[in-house]
Write a protein that holds these residues in place. Sequence first.
Motif, PDB file in Angstrom:
ATOM      1  N   SER A 117     -47.601 -34.885  19.201  1.00  0.00           N
ATOM      2  CA  SER A 117     -48.917 -34.407  19.621  1.00  0.00           C
ATOM      3  C   SER A 117     -49.879 -34.390  18.435  1.00  0.00           C
ATOM      4  CB  SER A 117     -48.794 -32.997  20.216  1.00  0.00           C
ATOM      5  OG  SER A 117     -48.283 -32.098  19.249  1.00  0.00           O
ATOM      6  N   ASP A 118     -51.096 -33.951  18.717  1.00  0.00           N
ATOM      7  CA  ASP A 118     -52.123 -33.680  17.711  1.00  0.00           C
ATOM      8  C   ASP A 118     -52.327 -34.836  16.728  1.00  0.00           C
ATOM      9  OD1 ASP A 118     -54.074 -32.283  16.356  1.00  0.00           O
ATOM     10  OD2 ASP A 118     -52.659 -31.205  15.075  1.00  0.00           O
ATOM     11  N   PRO A 119     -52.724 -36.022  17.200  1.00  0.00           N
ATOM     12  CA  PRO A 119     -53.013 -37.114  16.259  1.00  0.00           C
ATOM     13  C   PRO A 119     -54.226 -36.788  15.398  1.00  0.00           C
ATOM     14  CG  PRO A 119     -53.671 -37.722  18.490  1.00  0.00           C
ATOM     15  CD  PRO A 119     -52.953 -36.420  18.601  1.00  0.00           C
ATOM     16  N   GLN A 120     -54.113 -37.033  14.104  1.00  0.00           N
ATOM     17  CA  GLN A 120     -55.202 -36.744  13.168  1.00  0.00           C
ATOM     18  C   GLN A 120     -55.392 -37.917  12.218  1.00  0.00           C
ATOM     19  OE1 GLN A 120     -54.518 -33.092  11.066  1.00  0.00           O
ATOM     20  NE2 GLN A 120     -54.642 -31.804  12.895  1.00  0.00           N
ATOM     21  N   LYS A 121     -56.651 -38.209  11.904  1.00  0.00           N
ATOM     22  CA  LYS A 121     -56.964 -39.260  10.938  1.00  0.00           C
ATOM     23  C   LYS A 121     -56.904 -38.678   9.531  1.00  0.00           C
ATOM     24  CE  LYS A 121     -59.992 -41.959  13.966  1.00  0.00           C
ATOM     25  NZ  LYS A 121     -61.363 -42.501  14.135  1.00  0.00           N
ATOM     26  N   VAL A 137     -53.511 -42.690  10.993  1.00  0.00           N
ATOM     27  CA  VAL A 137     -53.333 -41.580  11.931  1.00  0.00           C
ATOM     28  C   VAL A 137     -51.936 -40.999  11.733  1.00  0.00           C
ATOM     29  CG1 VAL A 137     -53.196 -40.911  14.360  1.00  0.00           C
ATOM     30  CG2 VAL A 137     -54.928 -42.547  13.609  1.00  0.00           C
ATOM     31  N   THR A 138     -51.872 -39.679  11.642  1.00  0.00           N
ATOM     32  CA  THR A 138     -50.585 -38.987  11.603  1.00  0.00           C
ATOM     33  C   THR A 138     -50.403 -38.198  12.899  1.00  0.00           C
ATOM     34  OG1 THR A 138     -51.503 -37.008  10.541  1.00  0.00           O
ATOM     35  CG2 THR A 138     -50.684 -38.772   9.103  1.00  0.00           C
ATOM     36  N   LYS A 193     -59.916 -46.338  18.608  1.00  0.00           N
ATOM     37  CA  LYS A 193     -59.959 -46.139  20.047  1.00  0.00           C
ATOM     38  C   LYS A 193     -58.967 -45.058  20.466  1.00  0.00           C
ATOM     39  CE  LYS A 193     -61.335 -50.922  21.006  1.00  0.00           C
ATOM     40  NZ  LYS A 193     -61.015 -52.162  21.744  1.00  0.00           N
ATOM     41  N   HIS A 194     -59.464 -44.111  21.241  1.00  0.00           N
ATOM     42  CA  HIS A 194     -58.620 -42.996  21.671  1.00  0.00           C
ATOM     43  C   HIS A 194     -57.472 -43.480  22.543  1.00  0.00           C
ATOM     44  CE1 HIS A 194     -57.458 -39.037  23.109  1.00  0.00           C
ATOM     45  NE2 HIS A 194     -57.543 -39.496  24.340  1.00  0.00           N
ATOM     46  N   GLU A 195     -57.742 -44.504  23.380  1.00  0.00           N
ATOM     47  CA  GLU A 195     -56.699 -44.993  24.273  1.00  0.00           C
ATOM     48  C   GLU A 195     -55.513 -45.540  23.481  1.00  0.00           C
ATOM     49  OE1 GLU A 195     -59.803 -45.879  24.326  1.00  0.00           O
ATOM     50  OE2 GLU A 195     -60.651 -45.160  26.228  1.00  0.00           O
ATOM     51  N   PHE A 196     -55.814 -46.245  22.400  1.00  0.00           N
ATOM     52  CA  PHE A 196     -54.747 -46.818  21.580  1.00  0.00           C
ATOM     53  C   PHE A 196     -53.912 -45.725  20.925  1.00  0.00           C
ATOM     54  CE2 PHE A 196     -53.367 -48.016  17.288  1.00  0.00           C
ATOM     55  CZ  PHE A 196     -52.475 -49.017  17.587  1.00  0.00           C
ATOM     56  N   VAL A 197     -54.587 -44.728  20.371  1.00  0.00           N
ATOM     57  CA  VAL A 197     -53.872 -43.629  19.715  1.00  0.00           C
ATOM     58  C   VAL A 197     -52.987 -42.890  20.722  1.00  0.00           C
ATOM     59  CG1 VAL A 197     -54.145 -41.442  18.479  1.00  0.00           C
ATOM     60  CG2 VAL A 197     -55.634 -43.380  17.942  1.00  0.00           C
ATOM     61  N   GLU A 198     -53.507 -42.656  21.929  1.00  0.00           N
ATOM     62  CA  GLU A 198     -52.733 -41.942  22.941  1.00  0.00           C
ATOM     63  C   GLU A 198     -51.531 -42.770  23.389  1.00  0.00           C
ATOM     64  OE1 GLU A 198     -51.165 -39.437  25.721  1.00  0.00           O
ATOM     65  OE2 GLU A 198     -52.511 -39.060  24.039  1.00  0.00           O
ATOM     66  N   ARG A 200     -49.956 -44.991  21.620  1.00  0.00           N
ATOM     67  CA  ARG A 200     -48.978 -44.985  20.532  1.00  0.00           C
ATOM     68  C   ARG A 200     -48.257 -43.643  20.462  1.00  0.00           C
ATOM     69  NH1 ARG A 200     -49.959 -47.717  14.817  1.00  0.00           N
ATOM     70  NH2 ARG A 200     -49.128 -49.420  16.065  1.00  0.00           N
ATOM     71  N   ARG A 201     -48.980 -42.558  20.649  1.00  0.00           N
ATOM     72  CA  ARG A 201     -48.360 -41.233  20.631  1.00  0.00           C
ATOM     73  C   ARG A 201     -47.272 -41.145  21.698  1.00  0.00           C
ATOM     74  NH1 ARG A 201     -47.490 -37.521  23.511  1.00  0.00           N
ATOM     75  NH2 ARG A 201     -48.668 -38.497  25.185  1.00  0.00           N
ATOM     76  N   SER A 202     -47.609 -41.598  22.905  1.00  0.00           N
ATOM     77  CA  SER A 202     -46.641 -41.557  24.002  1.00  0.00           C
ATOM     78  C   SER A 202     -45.450 -42.462  23.717  1.00  0.00           C
ATOM     79  CB  SER A 202     -47.327 -41.977  25.305  1.00  0.00           C
ATOM     80  OG  SER A 202     -46.418 -42.022  26.370  1.00  0.00           O
TER      81      SER A 202
END
Length: 539
Positions: A117-121, A137-138, A193-198, A200-202
């Motif tokens: 959770s909580d992706p941060q740049k 992004v971490t 892009k938020h979609e990409f980060v989400e 990748r998180r998933s």
Amino acid sequence: MMGPETHLGFGSPPREKMESLVLSDVASDYRSAMSSSLSAVVDGCDPLLSLPSPLSTSAAASSSSSFVDPPSYADVVFSPLDSQNGAAPDRPSLRRDSSSPRSDRAAASEYAKITVSDPQKEQDAVNSLVPGGGTYVTYLITSRTRAGGAEFRVRRRFRDVVTLADRLAEAYRGYFIQPRPDKNVVESQVMQKHEFVEQRRSAIEKYLWRLSVHPVIGKSEELRAFLQAQGKLPLPTSTDVASRMLDGAVRLPKQLFGEGPAGYVTPQDAVQPAKGGRDLLRIFKELKQSVANDWGVAKPPVVEEDKEFLERKEKMQDLEQQLSMASQQAEVLVKAQQDIGETMGQLGLAFIKLTKFETEEAIYNSQRVRATDAKCLATAAVKASRLYRELNAQTVKHLDTLHEYLGLMLAVQGAFSDRASALLTVQTLMSDLTSLHTRIDKLEAASSKIFGGDRSRMRKVEELKETIRVTEDAKCCALREYERIKENNRSELERLDRERHDDFLSMLKGFVINQAGYAEKIANVWAAVAEETSAYARQ
């Protein structure tokens, strides 16, 4: 996706018989969520945007006699596979539905929970001058162990995931290790892009969960360090291919012209594949051995003799083809269900607009009656549209098992490749030994023709004997590594058979019950319309 001998197991143990599935237990577990799972139309607003109304309590009324008179499929509420205990549908955790075969594997894991959770740049001081390399992004990775319930929180970047995957691939050759998420080649351009980060998180969360339920990888020190070690990841990062090739190019002249065992594989190197690139001479030798094996120039000193494994390997290839076809058809089904849901919703909205027009322009009461009937049809179409969308969401979750196993086939191929690579190393070392012994025989024969012997030749013979000793040690290590990989392959194939049997059976049960339940619900919607408009038939 199911090829021959997928062991679906209908009619095996009694617990796996679909005919004996007691729906009353499922209905009682889910009855509290029924009011929010199936939508009804709320008058006075856009039917597609309105909140669902409570479901009829007919199911609750029959709960006392559920074992005598099981509820219909339509009374079963289908809970998302990955949303137990309030989790988001795309946020898998180790707390699975207790009726799922995966819950048993999750219970055997050392980890009760793994979330990302909580992706941060963050700023990258090292690559700040590189275009697009100034930020990364971490992700906050939270894990809780079963023993003692200790909770750990660490921050990792995607590069750490790549390092973990590389370390596991080196240390656990022959195991079916779940492939890591792909690294985007234009990551610096899409990182914003938020979609990409989400996504990748998933993907990272699913990857870590699948590693944790593996009976061996889940207990590995590498995974434990990734999930629990604070600060920087205490695993050595992978060297890029260019650097490895450069190191190999520097070593090559010494290997070609040096004396002693410089040009031969050491016992430490024999347990790792040659494709790393640091030993170009070894790569060339193994390539030569591979060509000789393929063209039949000479019979290899040792060959793959496990006929059962060769048959299983061929079946795995057939299974992959069947999985690919079934996965494609599953996508077609999902698209078709999505299209019919959207079309049904558009039909309902069109009839709502027609009803509004007829009502506003009506002159006779008969027109208003017809408008009311049209509104009934519109309401039913919107209800059916919502049910189709719910059905489709559940279909995706059930049939996702096909996609998971199609991805797992990459891990199977990697494990088989480890086996073939280890065998090629053994073959190459045995060929080297044969060549070394031949050279010694020639030198000794030439030295014997000279009175008193040839000291230079005898010195060379001693050096070659030392090389033989090192190569023999390397061969023994390579043989042990090959046998270890063979045993890993065998145990993993047995595990894959068991898990595939359970997972596919669970998938089919869920899919069939889901289709039957929603088909009955949709049929009830139209049956209600037919009842309300039955006067036309009497007229």
